[in-house]
Structures are given as structure tokens and as C-alpha cells.
Write an enzyme that holds these catalytic residues in place. Sequence first.
Site, mmCIF file in Angstrom:
data_model
loop_
_atom_site.group_PDB
_atom_site.id
_atom_site.type_symbol
_atom_site.label_atom_id
_atom_site.label_comp_id
_atom_site.label_asym_id
_atom_site.label_seq_id
_atom_site.Cartn_x
_atom_site.Cartn_y
_atom_site.Cartn_z
ATOM 1 N N ARG A 164 0.807 -1.219 0.000
ATOM 2 C CA ARG A 164 0.000 0.000 0.000
ATOM 3 C C ARG A 164 0.841 1.271 0.000
ATOM 4 O O ARG A 164 0.480 2.270 -0.618
ATOM 5 C CB ARG A 164 -0.911 -0.026 1.234
ATOM 6 C CG ARG A 164 -1.645 1.257 1.547
ATOM 7 C CD ARG A 164 -2.368 1.152 2.886
ATOM 8 N NE ARG A 164 -1.455 0.791 3.959
ATOM 9 C CZ ARG A 164 -0.663 1.664 4.593
ATOM 10 N NH1 ARG A 164 -0.668 2.937 4.244
ATOM 11 N NH2 ARG A 164 0.134 1.257 5.572
ATOM 12 N N CYS A 182 -3.415 -3.421 12.679
ATOM 13 C CA CYS A 182 -2.434 -4.442 12.270
ATOM 14 C C CYS A 182 -2.450 -5.588 13.276
ATOM 15 O O CYS A 182 -2.566 -6.746 12.900
ATOM 16 C CB CYS A 182 -1.049 -3.829 12.163
ATOM 17 S SG CYS A 182 -0.912 -2.562 10.892
#
EC number: 2.1.1.45
Length: 264
Positions: free
Chosen positions: A21, A146
Site C-alpha cells: 500500500r 495491524c
Amino acid sequence: MIPYHDLLERILSDGAEKHDRTGTGTLSVFGHQLRFDLAAGFPMLTTKRLPLKAIIHELLWFLQGDTNIKYLHDHGVTIWDEWADANGDLGPVYGAQWRSWPTADGRSIDQIAHVVDMIRRNPDSRRLIVTAWNPADVEKMALPPCHCLFQFYVANGRLSCQLYQRSADVFLGVPFNIASYALLTMMVAQVTGLKPGDFIHTLGDAHLYSNHLEQARLQLTRAPRALPAMAINPAVTDIFGFRYEDFTLHGYDPHPHIKAEVAV
């Protein structure tokens, strides 16, 4: 912290090149597990210096249910700055999900209070879980979680914790996460009358960013030193009652800091 060095070596030798990303690029492996016996020392990486103040204040910030960086700034912590909006807000990130998970009927669930109560009342439960991954809120978050789910386990008077981390920045993030969840396990153990057990860290996409490879190789040239010991104020019996001053790390003698840029 040999298990952490083993992970660095695995990624450098076997990692697949992947796009990501941030546009930085990574070497990545999928599926890895680290295990630390908290009775053997506090798992604070010694082959480079870690910022203990930031680790503690971020964890306390999560536990407050806060999602604005003002508290962090008030204590000199800037690790979330890159993702905050102009008002310092991050959307419904970790603290919001931990402390006020929204339900379909308009209520909210305090997952931390609930899991602490469950550990006290039913320590053999297999439902001692906290999750930060809320599909309905992911698009509203400045950074989706995460480290997204953790489970507690009680056996023989010891509290263990297993964390699942979907995305693991192994050079910068993982050492921070290990120390943070090890400390959380110790805190929950204290307020539930248990001894700390193991911290198990299960990683999904475990990666080194392409601009961290040389730093990882440098770190691997350094010999791990003895783990420090974490002392917690024994008077604190409420998981939400901890303050920064309640924690003292003894015997931390790390190698120097290794600078690396955060991929945003």
C-alpha cells in the site's frame, strides 16, 4: 530475543518480493510465530534501543479508549502523527474498538472490562478474546488495525496471551508490539490475581520494508543481551487504574538505536 533474530533471518533468506500500500516494497513471509516466557524476563529487544515511554503511553492510551493524539502529544509521543487528521483524530481505531465496540442496536461493548471480568469469573473459558477488527468501521479508520485480535488463556495460575497480527512491520513495529502486549499481559495478570505466563505472537504477513533491509542486517550482527525485568506497582488492582509511573524497567542495556523511516 533469539526468536526475533530468527524471523529477521527467515525474511532476508526466504522472503518474497511484494508490492504494498505504501509503495515502498517489501520482503515478506506468511505465517510465523514467536513465543516468550514472561517469567524469563521482559521481552524488550536488546539489539537496538526501544522507546519505553512511547510503548507505555500508547498502551495506556488504548486502554483509555482514546483515538485522538492529544494525550500522546501531551506526553511527548509522536508515533501516530503521520495518520492523524488536522484535529488529531484517527477515527475508530484500537481504543474505540477495545472499549466501546458499537452494536447493531446502538449499545457499546467494553471488551477490556468484559475480558477481565471473564478471566476472574470463568478462567477456563475459551472466549477470552478482544478484537479490534471491525469490518463495519475499517473504512473509517486512519489505519486499520495491524495487531487485530488477542486471546487470553489461564492454566496453573498463569495468564498467557496470544496475539494475531495480520500485518507485521518486522523491523519497526514488531519489537514495539511484543513489548506492548507482554506488558498488557502482565497488567491483566496482576489485576486478576494471576502470574504472567507466555506471550505468543502469531504473524500473518510478516515483512521487512525494502528501506529497512540494511538496518536488519546490521541488527543481526549484534549479540542479544540479557533481558530486563519489568516491575509494576503492586497496589494497582484496576486495569484502568495504571499510570506511567507504575512501571519500572530494570536492567535494560541495549545496543544503540538504529534509525529507519516509517512507511505511511
